[in-house]
Design a protein around this motif. Structure first.
Motif, short mmCIF file in Angstrom:
data_model
loop_
_atom_site.label_atom_id
_atom_site.label_comp_id
_atom_site.label_asym_id
_atom_site.label_seq_id
_atom_site.Cartn_x
_atom_site.Cartn_y
_atom_site.Cartn_z
N ASP A 132 0.88 -1.32 0.17
CA ASP A 132 -0.09 -0.16 -0.07
C ASP A 132 0.95 1.30 -0.05
O ASP A 132 0.71 2.33 -0.93
CB ASP A 132 -1.02 -0.10 1.25
N LYS A 133 1.86 1.32 1.19
CA LYS A 133 2.46 2.26 0.92
C LYS A 133 4.18 2.65 0.12
O LYS A 133 4.28 3.79 -0.24
CB LYS A 133 3.12 2.66 2.50
N LYS A 134 4.25 1.41 -0.14
CA LYS A 134 5.67 1.35 -1.06
C LYS A 134 5.27 0.48 -2.34
O LYS A 134 5.99 -0.59 -2.52
CB LYS A 134 6.79 0.94 -0.37
N PRO A 135 4.40 0.82 -3.01
CA PRO A 135 3.87 -0.33 -4.07
C PRO A 135 5.04 -0.37 -5.19
O PRO A 135 5.14 -1.48 -6.00
CB PRO A 135 2.56 0.46 -4.70
N LYS A 136 5.97 0.59 -5.48
CA LYS A 136 6.97 0.49 -6.54
C LYS A 136 8.01 -0.31 -5.98
O LYS A 136 8.99 -1.09 -6.99
CB LYS A 136 7.42 1.81 -6.84
N LYS A 137 8.45 -0.67 -4.60
CA LYS A 137 9.11 -1.66 -4.27
C LYS A 137 8.78 -1.92 -2.80
O LYS A 137 9.60 -1.85 -1.59
CB LYS A 137 10.68 -0.68 -4.12
N PRO A 138 8.26 -3.02 -2.91
CA PRO A 138 7.28 -3.65 -1.79
C PRO A 138 8.32 -4.65 -1.07
O PRO A 138 8.41 -5.91 -1.39
CB PRO A 138 5.82 -3.98 -1.90
N THR A 139 9.40 -4.17 -0.68
CA THR A 139 10.58 -4.72 -0.06
C THR A 139 10.77 -4.68 1.61
O THR A 139 11.01 -3.64 1.80
CB THR A 139 12.09 -4.73 -1.01
N LEU A 140 11.27 -5.67 2.12
CA LEU A 140 11.96 -5.70 3.44
C LEU A 140 13.48 -5.73 3.27
O LEU A 140 13.85 -6.80 2.76
CB LEU A 140 11.28 -6.83 4.36
N GLN A 141 14.27 -5.09 3.83
CA GLN A 141 15.59 -4.93 3.54
C GLN A 141 16.34 -5.84 4.65
O GLN A 141 16.21 -5.86 5.81
CB GLN A 141 16.00 -3.63 3.95
N LYS A 142 17.26 -6.54 4.09
CA LYS A 142 18.26 -7.50 4.77
C LYS A 142 17.57 -8.36 5.98
O LYS A 142 17.74 -8.29 7.06
CB LYS A 142 19.31 -6.46 5.69
N VAL A 143 16.66 -9.04 5.35
CA VAL A 143 15.88 -10.32 6.08
C VAL A 143 17.03 -11.52 6.16
O VAL A 143 17.65 -12.00 5.24
CB VAL A 143 14.75 -10.62 5.39
N HIS A 144 16.99 -12.13 7.25
CA HIS A 144 17.77 -13.34 7.66
C HIS A 144 17.22 -14.56 6.79
O HIS A 144 16.02 -14.81 6.92
CB HIS A 144 17.87 -13.72 9.01
N TYR A 145 17.78 -15.06 5.84
CA TYR A 145 17.12 -16.10 4.93
C TYR A 145 18.01 -17.57 5.30
O TYR A 145 19.30 -17.44 5.65
CB TYR A 145 17.19 -15.85 3.55
N TYR A 146 17.39 -18.57 4.99
CA TYR A 146 18.05 -19.75 5.03
C TYR A 146 17.63 -20.47 3.72
O TYR A 146 16.63 -20.85 3.44
CB TYR A 146 17.48 -20.77 6.15
N TYR A 147 18.67 -20.67 2.98
CA TYR A 147 18.59 -21.44 1.70
C TYR A 147 18.77 -22.79 1.87
O TYR A 147 19.61 -23.37 2.06
CB TYR A 147 19.45 -20.62 0.58
N TYR A 148 17.90 -23.66 0.72
CA TYR A 148 17.94 -25.21 0.85
C TYR A 148 17.68 -25.39 -0.65
O TYR A 148 16.89 -25.16 -0.93
CB TYR A 148 17.07 -25.84 1.62
N PRO A 149 18.63 -26.27 -1.20
CA PRO A 149 18.36 -27.01 -2.57
C PRO A 149 17.14 -27.78 -2.61
O PRO A 149 17.04 -28.36 -1.50
CB PRO A 149 19.82 -27.75 -2.90
N VAL A 150 16.52 -27.98 -3.66
CA VAL A 150 15.62 -28.79 -3.74
C VAL A 150 15.97 -30.12 -3.87
O VAL A 150 17.20 -30.63 -4.38
CB VAL A 150 14.82 -28.52 -5.19
N GLU A 151 15.16 -31.14 -3.30
CA GLU A 151 15.68 -32.67 -3.45
C GLU A 151 15.74 -33.11 -4.63
O GLU A 151 14.94 -33.01 -5.55
CB GLU A 151 14.26 -33.24 -2.42
N PRO A 152 16.99 -33.51 -4.90
CA PRO A 152 17.29 -33.62 -6.46
C PRO A 152 16.59 -34.97 -6.96
O PRO A 152 16.37 -34.92 -8.23
CB PRO A 152 18.90 -33.99 -6.27
#
Length: 237
Positions: A132-152
């Motif tokens: 609503d307030k930032k429609p051109k860039k609806p982004t949260l900055q520097k969020v802690h992520y955990y990446y996992y590959p897909v089960e091959p």
């Protein structure tokens, strides 16, 4: 703060929050077994988040869309100035600024699918407010992520299901082993995902949406979610 979030939700055009909340259990389940997550911080584009926690002990249980989850928000003791600051500045490991929040926002990524590991209410509220307030860039900055590959072992079956426009379901058996159920127009095949995929049973069966077979509860994977999972652009997330 709740009134502000409600107004923002009402301001949004179709297609922002009246869209499906996918199963976190399916996304997590399709991560590669025995692989540790890669962790870091990144800018989370809120249009790409697929799922919130919806287990039966959570307030979002049975919510099928983002809108239904937003409707359950209470925002109790949320101070507007502190919350907006949290929404709009780099987050890193900063806890949400309410008394009972002790941890940072955490996002899980499996392939190209994103889900909330921790911070469901703040993420649902942030999505509404930012669009609503930032429609051109609806982004949260520097969020802690955990990446996992897909089960091959799942990838060729998921690709085949998407390419041939057939139903694919996922589930665990009683021993915790992963299975994919592929429903073709006149037949079905049940695969076990373990050191490669193994066909363990096949037959003719009318697809019913949710199945129990071979002591394995199976839930349909929406095709849009399959496409997101397979859209793995790591490390360019």
């Amino acid at each position: 703060m709740l009134e502000i979030i409600r107004r923002s939700a009402n301001n949004l055009p179709p297609g922002i929050i009246d869209i499906p909340l996918y199963s976190k259990e399916i996304i997590e389940g399709l991560s590669e077994s025995g692989v540790s997550a890669k962790e870091d911080f990144y800018d989370l584009r809120l249009g790409e988040i697929n799922s919130l926690e919806r287990n039966k002990d959570h307030s979002f249980f049975n919510c099928k869309t983002w809108k239904e989850a937003v409707d359950k928000l209470e925002c109790k003791d949320w101070d507007e100035v502190k919350i907006v600051s949290w929404f709009t500045t780099p987050i890193f490991d900063t806890p949400f600024p309410v008394e009972d929040s002790k941890s940072e926002l955490r996002i899980g990524i499996v392939g190209g699918a994103r889900y909330c590991k921790l911070g469901n209410h703040r993420l649902a509220a942030a999505k509404v407010w930012m669009f609503d307030k930032k429609p051109k860039k609806p982004t949260l900055q520097k969020v802690h992520y955990y990446y996992y590959p897909v089960e091959p072992t799942a990838i060729p079956l998921l690709r085949d299901g998407l390419r041939n426009n057939v139903h694919v379901s996922f589930g665990f058996d009683d021993n915790g082993l992963k299975h994919l159920f592929v429903q073709y127009s006149k037949k079905w095949k049940l695969y076990q995902l373990r050191n490669g995929y193994e066909l363990i049973k096949s037959g003719r069966y009318k697809f019913t949406g949710k199945l129990h077979t071979q002591n394995c509860a199976l839930a349909l994977i929406p095709k849009a979610l399959i496409a997101d999972i397979l859209n793995d652009t790591w490390p360019n997330i």
